[in-house]
Design a protein around this motif. Structure first.
Motif: not given
Length: 140
Positions: A108-113
């Protein structure tokens, strides 16, 4: 006393199946471990020297900063766990690692950030190293 003939029935196929499954799971974890970023690999230069060749290299800008993203190749054989995306390694303009994930599909960090990007362009690893080198030397 049991004879070899009595062991042949279901035991041998079950043993062979268990060995194959164990080998497949072990190979999956081994391949994934090769994609995990070792603690000492903290720069783009070290990455290019020690890690597998990336499938794609992308330069992009985000929030006024420049980044280089290396998209790795997913494991060729994966029985468990099955990756939902390739590994990704993101380096800042000084060539230091900013973020990495072994599976972009589960991160999720990749897609959010890192998806609010601009000026994305595919470049070579050589161009990425030169881009970082130019920043370090103060060259535009």
């Amino acid at each position: 006393m049991m004879s070899i003939r009595s062991l042949k029935s279901p035991v041998i196929p079950v043993l062979v199946l268990a060995l194959l499954a164990g080998f497949g799971i072990g190979l999956s974890f081994y391949q994934r471990s090769k994609l995990a970023l070792p603690r000492h690999v903290d720069t783009l230069a070290k990455f290019s020297a020690e890690m597998p060749q990336p499938e794609k290299v992308i330069a992009f800008d985000m929030n006024g900063s420049s980044y280089v993203e290396l998209i790795g190749r997913p494991p060729r054989f994966s029985l468990f766990p099955v990756p939902s995306g390739p590994p990704a390694y993101i380096f800042d303009s000084t060539g230091h690692i900013s973020y990495w994930t072994i599976d972009v599909g589960d991160s999720t960090g990749y897609w959010e950030d890192f998806q609010n990007r601009s000026n994305s362009r595919e470049i070579s690893i050589r161009e990425a190293l030169e881009l970082v080198k130019g920043v370090k030397e103060g060259v535009s």
